[in-house]
Design an enzyme around this catalytic site. Structure first.
Site, PDB file in Angstrom:
ATOM      1  CG  HIS A 138      41.068  37.015  37.362  1.00 60.71           C
ATOM      2  ND1 HIS A 138      39.941  36.532  36.749  1.00 60.71           N
ATOM      3  CD2 HIS A 138      41.223  36.295  38.494  1.00 60.71           C
ATOM      4  CE1 HIS A 138      39.422  35.576  37.498  1.00 60.71           C
ATOM      5  NE2 HIS A 138      40.183  35.407  38.568  1.00 60.71           N
ATOM      6  CB  ALA A 139      42.912  41.784  34.049  1.00 60.19           C
TER       7      ALA A 139
END
Length: 88
Positions: free
Chosen positions: A15-16
């Site tokens: 994620h991110a």
């Protein structure tokens, strides 16, 4: 074409920030690279594609590469994942 399964072990999954490192690394290779989770397959060079998979800690993904540097591409991405997405 080669493929290899790898388990995500870092706390935030893909994620991110870790996904950004992953995309940046994937884009250093000339080969076409995909990430497969269950029945979905996306380009490893697409941030939105990778984020859309929702890969969390403990999940196993398959990396698939096809091209002149496919072995290096898969090895490099597996190393990045196994090192917890350390900054390069």
């Amino acid at each position: 074409m080669i493929s290899r399964q790898v388990t995500i072990t870092n706390s935030s999954g893909l994620h991110a920030r870790p996904a950004t490192f992953f995309i940046q690394k994937a884009n250093t290779y000339k080969s076409s690279i995909w990430v497969e989770k269950e029945d979905r397959k996306v380009s490893a060079k697409s941030l939105l594609g990778v984020l859309s998979l929702g890969v969390a800690k403990g999940m196993t993904i398959t990396l698939i590469a096809d091209g002149q540097d496919e072995n290096a591409a898969v090895a490099g991405l597996v190393e990045l994942i196994e090192n917890g997405f350390a900054e390069y």
